[in-house]
Motif scaffolding. Structure first.
Motif, PDB file in Angstrom:
ATOM      1  N   VAL A 275       0.840  -1.206   0.000  1.00 44.14           N
ATOM      2  CA  VAL A 275       0.000   0.000   0.000  1.00 44.14           C
ATOM      3  C   VAL A 275       0.874   1.255   0.000  1.00 44.14           C
ATOM      4  N   GLY A 276       1.924   1.257   0.820  1.00 44.41           N
ATOM      5  CA  GLY A 276       2.837   2.399   0.856  1.00 44.41           C
ATOM      6  C   GLY A 276       3.539   2.615  -0.468  1.00 44.41           C
ATOM      7  N   ASN A 277       3.946   1.538  -1.121  1.00 49.36           N
ATOM      8  CA  ASN A 277       4.603   1.653  -2.425  1.00 49.36           C
ATOM      9  C   ASN A 277       3.658   2.208  -3.481  1.00 49.36           C
ATOM     10  N   VAL A 278       2.396   1.810  -3.442  1.00 44.38           N
ATOM     11  CA  VAL A 278       1.425   2.347  -4.411  1.00 44.38           C
ATOM     12  C   VAL A 278       1.233   3.845  -4.182  1.00 44.38           C
ATOM     13  N   ILE A 279       1.133   4.256  -2.923  1.00 42.63           N
ATOM     14  CA  ILE A 279       0.990   5.689  -2.616  1.00 42.63           C
ATOM     15  C   ILE A 279       2.227   6.449  -3.082  1.00 42.63           C
ATOM     16  N   TRP A 280       3.412   5.910  -2.774  1.00 41.08           N
ATOM     17  CA  TRP A 280       4.659   6.549  -3.196  1.00 41.08           C
ATOM     18  C   TRP A 280       4.730   6.650  -4.714  1.00 41.08           C
ATOM     19  N   LEU A 281       4.353   5.580  -5.408  1.00 43.73           N
ATOM     20  CA  LEU A 281       4.397   5.553  -6.869  1.00 43.73           C
ATOM     21  C   LEU A 281       3.533   6.656  -7.459  1.00 43.73           C
ATOM     22  N   LEU A 282       2.332   6.811  -6.939  1.00 40.93           N
ATOM     23  CA  LEU A 282       1.410   7.807  -7.482  1.00 40.93           C
ATOM     24  C   LEU A 282       1.801   9.232  -7.127  1.00 40.93           C
ATOM     25  N   VAL A 283       2.342   9.438  -5.930  1.00 36.22           N
ATOM     26  CA  VAL A 283       2.645  10.800  -5.475  1.00 36.22           C
ATOM     27  C   VAL A 283       4.012  11.276  -5.977  1.00 36.22           C
ATOM     28  N   ALA A 284       5.033  10.439  -5.846  1.00 35.90           N
ATOM     29  CA  ALA A 284       6.377  10.918  -6.152  1.00 35.90           C
ATOM     30  C   ALA A 284       7.191   9.999  -7.052  1.00 35.90           C
ATOM     31  N   GLY A 285       6.945   8.712  -7.014  1.00 34.91           N
ATOM     32  CA  GLY A 285       7.807   7.747  -7.687  1.00 34.91           C
ATOM     33  C   GLY A 285       7.934   7.943  -9.180  1.00 34.91           C
ATOM     34  N   ILE A 286       6.821   8.212  -9.833  1.00 38.95           N
ATOM     35  CA  ILE A 286       6.852   8.388 -11.294  1.00 38.95           C
ATOM     36  C   ILE A 286       7.710   9.587 -11.670  1.00 38.95           C
ATOM     37  N   TRP A 287       7.565  10.683 -10.924  1.00 35.35           N
ATOM     38  CA  TRP A 287       8.311  11.900 -11.244  1.00 35.35           C
ATOM     39  C   TRP A 287       9.805  11.722 -10.980  1.00 35.35           C
ATOM     40  N   ILE A 288      10.135  11.015  -9.908  1.00 33.96           N
ATOM     41  CA  ILE A 288      11.544  10.764  -9.614  1.00 33.96           C
ATOM     42  C   ILE A 288      12.150   9.859 -10.685  1.00 33.96           C
ATOM     43  N   ALA A 289      11.417   8.850 -11.113  1.00 33.92           N
ATOM     44  CA  ALA A 289      11.908   7.947 -12.162  1.00 33.92           C
ATOM     45  C   ALA A 289      12.116   8.695 -13.479  1.00 33.92           C
ATOM     46  N   ILE A 290      11.199   9.587 -13.815  1.00 33.19           N
ATOM     47  CA  ILE A 290      11.367  10.399 -15.028  1.00 33.19           C
ATOM     48  C   ILE A 290      12.630  11.251 -14.916  1.00 33.19           C
ATOM     49  N   GLY A 291      12.874  11.806 -13.741  1.00 32.34           N
ATOM     50  CA  GLY A 291      14.103  12.585 -13.523  1.00 32.34           C
ATOM     51  C   GLY A 291      15.352  11.735 -13.704  1.00 32.34           C
ATOM     52  N   HIS A 292      15.317  10.498 -13.227  1.00 29.85           N
ATOM     53  CA  HIS A 292      16.471   9.611 -13.412  1.00 29.85           C
ATOM     54  C   HIS A 292      16.682   9.285 -14.884  1.00 29.85           C
ATOM     55  N   VAL A 293      15.615   9.071 -15.639  1.00 27.90           N
ATOM     56  CA  VAL A 293      15.740   8.756 -17.063  1.00 27.90           C
ATOM     57  C   VAL A 293      16.308   9.950 -17.828  1.00 27.90           C
ATOM     58  N   VAL A 294      15.799  11.141 -17.552  1.00 24.27           N
ATOM     59  CA  VAL A 294      16.290  12.347 -18.235  1.00 24.27           C
ATOM     60  C   VAL A 294      17.762  12.580 -17.911  1.00 24.27           C
ATOM     61  N   THR A 295      18.121  12.425 -16.646  1.00 20.88           N
ATOM     62  CA  THR A 295      19.520  12.595 -16.253  1.00 20.88           C
ATOM     63  C   THR A 295      20.406  11.527 -16.898  1.00 20.88           C
ATOM     64  N   ALA A 296      19.907  10.307 -16.998  1.00 18.76           N
ATOM     65  CA  ALA A 296      20.684   9.235 -17.632  1.00 18.76           C
ATOM     66  C   ALA A 296      20.944   9.546 -19.104  1.00 18.76           C
ATOM     67  N   PHE A 297      19.946  10.074 -19.797  1.00 17.52           N
ATOM     68  CA  PHE A 297      20.172  10.448 -21.193  1.00 17.52           C
ATOM     69  C   PHE A 297      21.213  11.545 -21.308  1.00 17.52           C
ATOM     70  N   ALA A 298      21.168  12.510 -20.405  1.00 20.44           N
ATOM     71  CA  ALA A 298      22.151  13.593 -20.440  1.00 20.44           C
ATOM     72  C   ALA A 298      23.557  13.072 -20.133  1.00 20.44           C
ATOM     73  N   GLN A 299      23.662  12.116 -19.220  1.00 24.04           N
ATOM     74  CA  GLN A 299      24.975  11.583 -18.873  1.00 24.04           C
ATOM     75  C   GLN A 299      25.518  10.658 -19.963  1.00 24.04           C
ATOM     76  N   ALA A 300      24.655  10.015 -20.713  1.00 24.28           N
ATOM     77  CA  ALA A 300      25.089   9.046 -21.715  1.00 24.28           C
ATOM     78  C   ALA A 300      25.648   9.703 -22.973  1.00 24.28           C
ATOM     79  N   ILE A 301      25.650  11.002 -23.038  1.00 17.04           N
ATOM     80  CA  ILE A 301      26.175  11.695 -24.219  1.00 17.04           C
ATOM     81  C   ILE A 301      27.681  11.477 -24.350  1.00 17.04           C
ATOM     82  N   THR A 302      28.387  11.445 -23.225  1.00 16.26           N
ATOM     83  CA  THR A 302      29.836  11.242 -23.278  1.00 16.26           C
ATOM     84  C   THR A 302      30.181   9.796 -22.925  1.00 16.26           C
ATOM     85  N   ILE A 303      31.359   9.378 -23.307  1.00 11.27           N
ATOM     86  CA  ILE A 303      31.795   8.011 -23.021  1.00 11.27           C
ATOM     87  C   ILE A 303      31.982   7.816 -21.517  1.00 11.27           C
TER      88      ILE A 303
END
Length: 146
Positions: free
Chosen positions: A68-96
């Motif tokens: 139940v706590g994980n579902v609440i976290w996912l809906l409130v903050a988890g998705i946005w944090i994961a999107i931030g990690h994906v965007v940052t990963a793309f920015a970091q992957a530009i260089t070797i």
């Protein structure tokens, strides 16, 4: 190699990421009802400081409240944090040099989506936890109750 990658990670974003997780944890502690999320945020902050050489495993004793706590976290903050990690990963992957950092950022997505019921352990000990054995310095390996 892990030490070098952890130092590079710390300089190029790990420190800021850990500070943001600590800030989120402090906010969760102030709101009192969200203290379990604050504890999870502090755990992720430590993982964000030194991600190389560590991994996450599920706690076999997790129950319904964790779900139940994980579902609440996912809906409130988890998705946005994961999107931030994906965007940052793309920015970091530009260089070797940034490719291992991007992989570490992507490795943090599962715990940022559902942080409750997880344990952060060294990579060398992860197999013990995955198969239900936890190292105990006093009695050897103990099997978790299922």
């Amino acid at each position: 190699m892990r030490i070098i990658l952890n130092i590079i990670w710390l300089v190029f974003g790990g420190l800021w990421l850990a500070l943001l997780y600590v800030l989120a944890g402090i906010i969760c502690f102030v709101l009192i009802i969200t203290i379990p999320f604050g504890i999870a945020s502090f755990r992720i902050a430590l993982y964000a400081l030194w991600p190389f050489g560590s991994t996450t495993v599920d706690r076999p004793t997790s129950g319904t409240f964790t779900l139940v706590g994980n579902v609440i976290w996912l809906l409130v903050a988890g998705i946005w944090i994961a999107i931030g990690h994906v965007v940052t990963a793309f920015a970091q992957a530009i260089t070797i040099i940034g490719i291992p950092l991007a992989i570490a950022n992507l490795k943090m997505i599962p715990i940022s989506l559902m942080p409750l019921g997880k344990r952060i352990v060294p990579v060398d000990e992860a197999g013990n936890y995955r198969y239900g054995y936890a190292p105990d310095p006093y009695q050897g390996a103990q099997r978790y109750p299922r």
